[in-house]
Write a protein that holds these residues in place. Structure first.
Motif, mmCIF file in Angstrom:
data_model
loop_
_atom_site.group_PDB
_atom_site.id
_atom_site.type_symbol
_atom_site.label_atom_id
_atom_site.label_comp_id
_atom_site.label_asym_id
_atom_site.label_seq_id
_atom_site.Cartn_x
_atom_site.Cartn_y
_atom_site.Cartn_z
ATOM 1 N N LEU A 166 0.837 -1.190 0.000
ATOM 2 C CA LEU A 166 0.000 0.000 0.000
ATOM 3 C C LEU A 166 0.884 1.257 0.000
ATOM 4 O O LEU A 166 0.612 2.229 -0.703
ATOM 5 C CB LEU A 166 -0.933 -0.020 1.196
ATOM 6 C CG LEU A 166 -1.963 1.104 1.265
ATOM 7 C CD1 LEU A 166 -2.869 1.122 0.045
ATOM 8 C CD2 LEU A 166 -2.782 0.972 2.519
ATOM 9 N N LEU A 167 1.947 1.230 0.768
ATOM 10 C CA LEU A 167 2.865 2.354 0.837
ATOM 11 C C LEU A 167 3.555 2.587 -0.505
ATOM 12 O O LEU A 167 3.678 3.721 -0.978
ATOM 13 C CB LEU A 167 3.913 2.089 1.943
ATOM 14 C CG LEU A 167 4.919 3.206 2.169
ATOM 15 C CD1 LEU A 167 4.254 4.481 2.648
ATOM 16 C CD2 LEU A 167 5.981 2.763 3.126
ATOM 17 N N ILE A 168 3.987 1.526 -1.173
ATOM 18 C CA ILE A 168 4.661 1.636 -2.469
ATOM 19 C C ILE A 168 3.676 2.134 -3.516
ATOM 20 O O ILE A 168 4.000 3.006 -4.330
ATOM 21 C CB ILE A 168 5.272 0.295 -2.869
ATOM 22 C CG1 ILE A 168 6.426 -0.038 -1.935
ATOM 23 C CG2 ILE A 168 5.744 0.316 -4.308
ATOM 24 C CD1 ILE A 168 7.007 -1.406 -2.139
ATOM 25 N N ALA A 227 1.717 6.519 -6.876
ATOM 26 C CA ALA A 227 0.619 7.392 -7.285
ATOM 27 C C ALA A 227 0.997 8.851 -7.039
ATOM 28 O O ALA A 227 0.745 9.739 -7.869
ATOM 29 C CB ALA A 227 -0.653 7.035 -6.557
ATOM 30 N N LEU A 228 1.618 9.096 -5.871
ATOM 31 C CA LEU A 228 2.041 10.459 -5.557
ATOM 32 C C LEU A 228 3.110 10.929 -6.551
ATOM 33 O O LEU A 228 3.058 12.056 -7.054
ATOM 34 C CB LEU A 228 2.587 10.511 -4.124
ATOM 35 C CG LEU A 228 3.070 11.876 -3.635
ATOM 36 C CD1 LEU A 228 1.929 12.878 -3.618
ATOM 37 C CD2 LEU A 228 3.698 11.758 -2.261
ATOM 38 N N GLY A 229 4.073 10.088 -6.864
ATOM 39 C CA GLY A 229 5.110 10.435 -7.828
ATOM 40 C C GLY A 229 4.529 10.691 -9.209
ATOM 41 O O GLY A 229 4.916 11.631 -9.911
ATOM 42 N N LEU A 230 3.546 9.824 -9.600
ATOM 43 C CA LEU A 230 2.891 10.002 -10.896
ATOM 44 C C LEU A 230 2.128 11.320 -10.941
ATOM 45 O O LEU A 230 2.173 12.053 -11.929
ATOM 46 C CB LEU A 230 1.977 8.817 -11.182
ATOM 47 C CG LEU A 230 1.302 8.798 -12.538
ATOM 48 C CD1 LEU A 230 2.335 8.765 -13.662
ATOM 49 C CD2 LEU A 230 0.350 7.637 -12.653
ATOM 50 N N SER A 231 1.425 11.681 -9.834
ATOM 51 C CA SER A 231 0.677 12.937 -9.813
ATOM 52 C C SER A 231 1.625 14.128 -9.851
ATOM 53 O O SER A 231 1.350 15.154 -10.478
ATOM 54 C CB SER A 231 -0.259 13.000 -8.610
ATOM 55 O OG SER A 231 0.389 13.455 -7.463
ATOM 56 N N ILE A 232 2.788 14.031 -9.204
ATOM 57 C CA ILE A 232 3.788 15.103 -9.246
ATOM 58 C C ILE A 232 4.319 15.249 -10.667
ATOM 59 O O ILE A 232 4.458 16.369 -11.186
ATOM 60 C CB ILE A 232 4.931 14.821 -8.249
ATOM 61 C CG1 ILE A 232 4.425 14.996 -6.822
ATOM 62 C CG2 ILE A 232 6.115 15.751 -8.503
ATOM 63 C CD1 ILE A 232 5.425 14.604 -5.759
#
Length: 187
Positions: free
Chosen positions: A12-14, A19-24
């Motif tokens: 879940l953390l990965i 997802a956070l990296g993709l949104s950035i």
């Protein structure tokens, strides 16, 4: 295979980090695209502003040129009008209408006088004017056959006078009459 809670938490953390990296990455792409569009728009604005400044300079130059040409046109129209007026005056001065009065026989002398419209000529009634108004725009002279200058003067006054709206110059012998060409050259 048993999935443990730690593994599930790590997964879940990965996934969240991905997802956070993709949104950035997506947000950085959007910001980068906006900056590129802004830079392109700024360049277009600067080009149009430079073109507008150039057009203003050209317009001011053309306006100054137009003002100069209008001044020249006015000057040339004035010259043209003056030349046409002088040509018309010259044309009118070269035409001479000769009125002959008296009965020439062997004993009479010829006398000369010039007829001009009097100041009250425009106000006169049509029936009081001898001949047509148009002939009085030209040079009109009278050749009088008479025995003396006094008789010639009387004949002219009887034929053409103030009642007709005409002024008569002094009567002189025909040989002493002024030359119309010399008068035109002097004027």
């Amino acid at each position: 295979m048993v999935i443990s809670a730690e593994f599930l938490g790590l997964l879940l953390l990965i996934t969240s980090a991905a997802a956070l990296g993709l949104s950035i990455v997506i947000d950085v792409g959007r910001v980068s695209a906006e900056k590129t569009r802004e830079a392109m728009t700024q360049r277009q604005y600067d080009k149009k502003r430079a073109a507008l400044a150039e057009w203003r300079k050209k317009t001011e130059a053309k306006h100054a040129e137009l003002t100069g040409l209008q001044a020249k046109l006015t000057e040339f129209n004035g010259r043209r009008h003056k030349a046409m007026t002088e040509a018309r005056a010259l044309e009118l001065s070269k035409i001479e209408l000769v009125h002959e009065l008296g009965d020439p026989d062997g004993n009479t002398d010829l006398y000369w006088a010039q007829l001009t419209p009097a100041p009250n000529f425009p106000e006169l009634d049509r029936k009081d004017i001898v001949f047509s108004r148009q002939i009085w725009e030209y040079r009109n002279v009278v050749h009088i056959a008479a025995y003396s200058a006094d008789q010639a003067h009387g004949v002219v006054r009887a034929s053409f006078g103030q009642r007709n709206g005409l002024a008569v110059s002094p009567v002189v012998p025909l040989a002493m009459a002024p030359d119309p060409e010399a008068e035109t050259a002097a004027a």
